[in-house]
Design a protein around this motif. Structure first.
Motif, PDB file in Angstrom:
ATOM      1  N   PHE A  92       0.859  -1.184   0.000  1.00 45.22           N
ATOM      2  CA  PHE A  92       0.000   0.000   0.000  1.00 45.22           C
ATOM      3  C   PHE A  92       0.895   1.233   0.000  1.00 45.22           C
ATOM      4  N   ASP A  93       0.736   2.069  -1.027  1.00 43.45           N
ATOM      5  CA  ASP A  93       1.553   3.272  -1.186  1.00 43.45           C
ATOM      6  C   ASP A  93       0.689   4.517  -1.031  1.00 43.45           C
ATOM      7  N   ILE A  94       1.222   5.498  -0.336  1.00 44.69           N
ATOM      8  CA  ILE A  94       0.610   6.821  -0.276  1.00 44.69           C
ATOM      9  C   ILE A  94       1.610   7.792  -0.885  1.00 44.69           C
ATOM     10  N   LEU A  95       1.266   8.341  -2.040  1.00 45.13           N
ATOM     11  CA  LEU A  95       2.128   9.287  -2.737  1.00 45.13           C
ATOM     12  C   LEU A  95       1.764  10.702  -2.314  1.00 45.13           C
ATOM     13  N   ASN A  96       2.790  11.520  -2.089  1.00 42.33           N
ATOM     14  CA  ASN A  96       2.586  12.898  -1.621  1.00 42.33           C
ATOM     15  C   ASN A  96       1.759  12.901  -0.330  1.00 42.33           C
ATOM     16  N   VAL A  97       2.227  12.134   0.644  1.00 39.76           N
ATOM     17  CA  VAL A  97       1.467  11.950   1.883  1.00 39.76           C
ATOM     18  C   VAL A  97       1.291  13.256   2.642  1.00 39.76           C
ATOM     19  N   GLY A  98       2.178  14.229   2.451  1.00 41.13           N
ATOM     20  CA  GLY A  98       2.028  15.515   3.120  1.00 41.13           C
ATOM     21  C   GLY A  98       0.735  16.196   2.748  1.00 41.13           C
ATOM     22  N   ASN A  99       0.312  16.052   1.489  1.00 39.04           N
ATOM     23  CA  ASN A  99      -0.925  16.659   1.042  1.00 39.04           C
ATOM     24  C   ASN A  99      -2.142  15.991   1.668  1.00 39.04           C
ATOM     25  N   LEU A 100      -2.002  14.726   2.084  1.00 40.35           N
ATOM     26  CA  LEU A 100      -3.071  14.043   2.801  1.00 40.35           C
ATOM     27  C   LEU A 100      -3.240  14.636   4.195  1.00 40.35           C
ATOM     28  N   LEU A 101      -2.128  15.023   4.817  1.00 45.45           N
ATOM     29  CA  LEU A 101      -2.170  15.567   6.171  1.00 45.45           C
ATOM     30  C   LEU A 101      -2.571  17.037   6.186  1.00 45.45           C
ATOM     31  N   ASN A 102      -2.144  17.782   5.153  1.00 43.15           N
ATOM     32  CA  ASN A 102      -2.449  19.204   5.083  1.00 43.15           C
ATOM     33  C   ASN A 102      -2.583  19.591   3.614  1.00 43.15           C
ATOM     34  N   SER A 103      -3.719  20.143   3.233  1.00 46.78           N
ATOM     35  CA  SER A 103      -3.975  20.439   1.819  1.00 46.78           C
ATOM     36  C   SER A 103      -3.037  21.495   1.254  1.00 46.78           C
ATOM     37  N   ASN A 104      -2.296  22.197   2.110  1.00 47.71           N
ATOM     38  CA  ASN A 104      -1.340  23.196   1.637  1.00 47.71           C
ATOM     39  C   ASN A 104       0.054  22.614   1.405  1.00 47.71           C
ATOM     40  N   TRP A 105       0.263  21.386   1.837  1.00 49.12           N
ATOM     41  CA  TRP A 105       1.580  20.769   1.679  1.00 49.12           C
ATOM     42  C   TRP A 105       1.652  19.999   0.362  1.00 49.12           C
ATOM     43  N   GLY A 106       2.846  19.936  -0.201  1.00 47.10           N
ATOM     44  CA  GLY A 106       3.052  19.154  -1.423  1.00 47.10           C
ATOM     45  C   GLY A 106       2.420  19.742  -2.661  1.00 47.10           C
ATOM     46  N   VAL A 107       2.006  21.009  -2.607  1.00 48.25           N
ATOM     47  CA  VAL A 107       1.380  21.662  -3.763  1.00 48.25           C
ATOM     48  C   VAL A 107       2.457  22.377  -4.568  1.00 48.25           C
ATOM     49  N   ARG A 108       2.510  22.098  -5.832  1.00 50.33           N
ATOM     50  CA  ARG A 108       3.512  22.718  -6.695  1.00 50.33           C
ATOM     51  C   ARG A 108       2.991  24.037  -7.257  1.00 50.33           C
ATOM     52  N   GLU A 109       3.936  24.898  -7.624  1.00 49.22           N
ATOM     53  CA  GLU A 109       3.594  26.173  -8.244  1.00 49.22           C
ATOM     54  C   GLU A 109       4.104  26.199  -9.673  1.00 49.22           C
ATOM     55  N   LEU A 110       3.250  26.647 -10.578  1.00 46.53           N
ATOM     56  CA  LEU A 110       3.594  26.746 -11.993  1.00 46.53           C
ATOM     57  C   LEU A 110       3.415  28.185 -12.459  1.00 46.53           C
ATOM     58  N   PRO A 111       4.041  28.562 -13.580  1.00 49.38           N
ATOM     59  CA  PRO A 111       3.847  29.924 -14.093  1.00 49.38           C
ATOM     60  C   PRO A 111       2.372  30.193 -14.389  1.00 49.38           C
ATOM     61  N   SER A 112       1.897  31.354 -13.983  1.00 42.25           N
ATOM     62  CA  SER A 112       0.516  31.737 -14.298  1.00 42.25           C
ATOM     63  C   SER A 112       0.312  31.804 -15.801  1.00 42.25           C
ATOM     64  N   THR A 113       1.332  32.248 -16.515  1.00 41.03           N
ATOM     65  CA  THR A 113       1.347  32.273 -17.970  1.00 41.03           C
ATOM     66  C   THR A 113       2.782  32.442 -18.429  1.00 41.03           C
TER      67      THR A 113
END
Length: 393
Positions: free
Chosen positions: A326-347
């Motif tokens: 059983f794997d949990i990928l990006n487990v930080g995002n499971l604990l806190n919705s602000n964790w493990g979120v990537r940022e990309l160029p707006s444009t």
């Protein structure tokens, strides 16, 4: 040619390295373009002296036991392009004019300035070669197998890749039009590659617990993490400012405050003020006022993710085993919705441009665009769970 040498004869200090010429396969879809789509608004061709991708690679590395079970590993590799791929437009001559205003870039003034190799101004995309480009890659890892069965590792990697064209398209016209450039579009210019993280830190740890009759059961817990400086991008105009036939590849000019007052915007002062505010909040652009954006020189913010694996194994008769994972990928995002979120160029095309009849450019900017980066809500920024079943025999 390579070597691997045990300096002390006890594998406590090992040196390895090599050098060689490596040839790779060519993505044949590009050659297939000229067969599959004849007379499809433009010409597709491959230069008669075209060579398949080829690099010269040299590396050296070593492993050293430094005491208490720790092993230090280092590697350095240098790769030089011998035959790199690039798409040129043989339907263009060299630029014959300059843009009016602060920008002043070289432009293809009119259809008459284009080559007429086929009886009329026509785009002719040709796959050719260039030998400019290199890659420097260095890594350092510290690892240890502990007496209780735990394994830990942490490593850092540095990458500096530069080339003339980071081809990310399967259609020859797209491979040309998506290659940001300035001046003579057909000239090979060394600049950062689109691919590869500049900095990356990775770590892992795992522990196996054996129990039951004759250690019939094994439970393994594993953890993996990475921190990396995000992907590369560059700013281009939304529009064909140099009249080369592409509205995707013209690198942005970053005006100074005084130059900005002389530039005409479709929306007048409101768009001019908004564009200036966007430049000032952008770390890269604010430091390069009065200059052009460099191709793929801008880096997205650092990102991170942590993964966990739980594995339960049951030993059957003989060498047969059954294992449930059983794997949990990006487990930080499971604990806190602000964790493990990537940022990309707006444009990557913040400024629109069109050329008026007298040859002067007129620009447009969306005043609602206030930030360089925005949160990415794709699967890369979400936690995921997956289960697996494996049978060994």
């Amino acid at each position: 040619l390579g070597f691997n040498y045990d300096l002390k004869g006890d594998q406590s200090l090992q040196l390895r390295g090599g050098t060689g010429l490596f040839s790779g396969r060519f993505p044949f879809v590009w050659i297939g373009n000229q067969v599959a789509n004849p007379n499809f608004f433009f010409y597709n061709m491959t230069a008669k002296d075209f060579q398949f991708p080829q690099v010269w690679k040299t590396n050296i590395g070593g492993d050293a036991a430094i005491g208490n079970g720790f092993v230090l590993t280092g590697d350095f590799a240098y790769t030089k392009e011998i035959n790199s791929n690039i798409v040129r437009n043989y339907g263009l001559r060299t630029p014959g004019g300059t843009l009016s205003g602060p920008d002043g870039r070289a432009v293809y003034r009119s259809a008459e300035a284009r080559a007429q190799l086929f009886g009329a101004p026509t785009n002719a995309y040709v796959f050719t070669n260039t030998d400019i480009g290199y890659n420097v890659n260095a890594s350092l890892e510290l690892k240890r197998n502990w007496s209780n069965g735990t394994f830990t590792s942490i490593a850092y990697n540095f990458n500096d890749a530069r080339e003339a064209s980071s081809i990310e398209a399967e259609i020859s016209s797209d491979a040309y039009e998506r290659n940001p450039a300035i001046g003579n579009i057909n000239q090979a210019v060394l600049s950062p590659s689109l691919y590869g993280n500049r900095h990356r830190v990775v770590g892992s740890a795992d522990r196996a617990f054996n129990y039951g009759s004759a250690e019939q059961w094994t439970t393994t817990i594993a953890l993996f993490f990475q921190y990396a400086q995000g992907g590369r991008f560059s700013y281009t105009y939304n529009g064909d400012i140099n009249n080369d036939g592409s509205g995707l590849n013209d690198l942005l000019y970053i005006p100074t405050i005084s130059e900005l007052t002389s530039i005409e915007f479709v929306g007048g002062e409101a768009q001019r003020t908004a564009f200036n505010a966007f430049i000032e909040q952008d770390e890269y652009m604010s430091e390069r006022r009065g200059e052009y954006v460099e191709r793929y020189a801008i880096l997205s913010p650092w990102y991170s993710n942590w993964d966990i694996r739980l594995a339960q194994r049951f030993n059957l008769s003989g060498k047969k085993q059954i294992e449930f994972t059983f794997d949990i990928l990006n487990v930080g995002n499971l604990l806190n919705s602000n964790w493990g979120v990537r940022e990309l160029p707006s444009t990557t095309q913040p400024v629109g441009v069109s050329i008026q009849e007298d040859g002067t450019p007129i620009y447009s900017f969306d005043p609602t665009l206030t930030s360089t980066f925005t949160n990415d809500f794709s699967l890369l920024s979400r936690w995921q769970g997956q289960m697996g079943l494996r049978f060994r025999f």
